[in-house]
Design an enzyme around this catalytic site. Structure first.
Site, PDB file in Angstrom:
ATOM      1  N   CYS A 109      -9.526  -4.412  -2.823  1.00  0.00           N
ATOM      2  CA  CYS A 109      -8.547  -3.507  -3.436  1.00  0.00           C
ATOM      3  C   CYS A 109      -8.284  -3.822  -4.913  1.00  0.00           C
ATOM      4  O   CYS A 109      -7.977  -2.923  -5.683  1.00  0.00           O
ATOM      5  CB  CYS A 109      -7.236  -3.502  -2.648  1.00  0.00           C
ATOM      6  SG  CYS A 109      -6.370  -5.076  -2.595  1.00  0.00           S
ATOM      7  N   HIS A 134      -1.547  -5.468  -1.376  1.00  0.00           N
ATOM      8  CA  HIS A 134      -2.421  -4.365  -1.769  1.00  0.00           C
ATOM      9  C   HIS A 134      -2.143  -3.965  -3.218  1.00  0.00           C
ATOM     10  O   HIS A 134      -0.994  -3.943  -3.662  1.00  0.00           O
ATOM     11  CB  HIS A 134      -2.166  -3.185  -0.826  1.00  0.00           C
ATOM     12  CG  HIS A 134      -3.048  -2.008  -1.070  1.00  0.00           C
ATOM     13  ND1 HIS A 134      -4.429  -2.083  -1.085  1.00  0.00           N
ATOM     14  CD2 HIS A 134      -2.746  -0.703  -1.307  1.00  0.00           C
ATOM     15  CE1 HIS A 134      -4.926  -0.888  -1.314  1.00  0.00           C
ATOM     16  NE2 HIS A 134      -3.937  -0.036  -1.452  1.00  0.00           N
TER      17      HIS A 134
END
Length: 322
Positions: A88, A163
């Site tokens: 990510c 994230h």
């Protein structure tokens, strides 16, 4: 991280400006990243122009609807889905730099972005994460994983997952790029006057932070911006040529601060690349020779058992890294 994710070869990335700046350098992109502890105008003044904000947060599952703004399924710019775990950070960087017009970048990155033109977000994500050189650039600052914990009977749970997503301007609107969402999220138009897109992004980010409990430290914010060194060096040369030594002295201080920061980043990155297995082995040998290895081993086992019990009592959920 599941076995399949280990086989994908993408490793975890720290939310560290030195790591992101080194990644951008390896991609041939002349931008840098800095930590942000506040979004007030004074804190952002020396970082202008800011191209994007990279937001890191604790991931607790995706909702089908965005917390704010609206999905833009017809988004005409660059957007890639995250199709493997641990990628990510680089996917966030790609979704940012892929939407900065006229941004210089290395030949490999240019070819990769051009190759994905016209692809849907899922296919583009698959192409990016299948790129060996991009994965190698991503993994370059991940600690060597020479020690395996397999076979120790440890619980199959992972640490909290975090994230990375991006907020940035595109076509006079502030967009949110989250590789786990099906489309970019449009947070609306911004005023070109004043702080421009930053003012709108501040509202969106602060509203999101407000959803966390007071005092929560489960997020961080990074600014993707122009490298100030070339500008400061050019300004210093002009002031010195004009004999404006007092003004030049102020720039010397700023340049010194920037260079010190780069030296610190370089040192920290060298530590990240280093393999400490030799050091650990030497310490174990020294403990054995001194007769303290057995006691240290038993103490470590006791500590691990206590950690496992505390984890069970808290009822930690199974969660993959994102």
């Amino acid at each position: 991280m599941s076995e399949g994710d280990e086989q994908s070869g993408w490793q975890l990335t720290e939310s560290d400006p030195g790591v992101f700046t080194e990644l951008l350098k390896s991609l041939g992109v002349p931008l840098v990243v800095d930590d942000l502890y506040s979004l007030d105008p004074a804190s952002l003044a020396e970082l202008q122009p800011v191209h994007a904000f990279i937001f890191l947060f604790k991931w607790v599952g995706s909702s089908s609807e965005p917390a704010g703004g609206n999905y833009d399924p017809d988004f005409p710019g660059f957007f890639a889905h995250q199709v493997v775990n641990n990628a990510c950070a680089t996917l966030a960087v790609m979704n940012a730099i892929g939407n900065i017009p006229g941004l210089p970048m290395g030949a490999q990155l240019t070819d990769l972005i051009n190759f994905t033109t016209g692809m849907d977000a899922q296919t583009r994500g698959m192409v990016l994460t299948s790129s060996d050189w991009l994965r190698e650039a991503h993994n370059a600052l991940s600690p060597p994983s020479a020690i395996s914990l397999d076979g120790l009977g440890l619980p199959k749970t992972s640490e909290d997952a975090y994230h990375f997503i991006v907020y940035m301007p595109y076509m006079s609107c502030v967009y949110e790029f989250d590789g786990l969402k099906h489309s970019p999220i449009n947070h609306g138009a911004y005023s070109e006057s004043g702080e421009g897109w930053v003012a709108k992004a501040r509202e969106v980010i602060e509203a999101r932070i407000a959803t966390y409990p007071a005092g929560a430290l489960e997020f961080s914010l990074l600014a993707l911006h122009e490298d100030p060194l070339p500008i400061l060096q050019a300004q210093l040369a002009e002031l010195q040529a004009a004999g404006m030594q007092s003004e030049a002295a102020d720039l010397v201080v700023r340049l010194s601060t920037e260079n010190s920061k780069r030296e610190r980043w370089a040192f920290e990155n060298s530590l990240r690349r280093h393999n400490y297995v030799g050091l650990v082995h030497a310490l174990l040998v020294a403990l054995a020779k001194s007769g303290r290895l057995e006691a240290a081993t038993e103490n470590a086992k006791k500590t691990m058992r206590e950690r496992v019990e505390r984890s069970k009592e808290k009822g930690d959920n199974n969660m993959d890294e994102t």
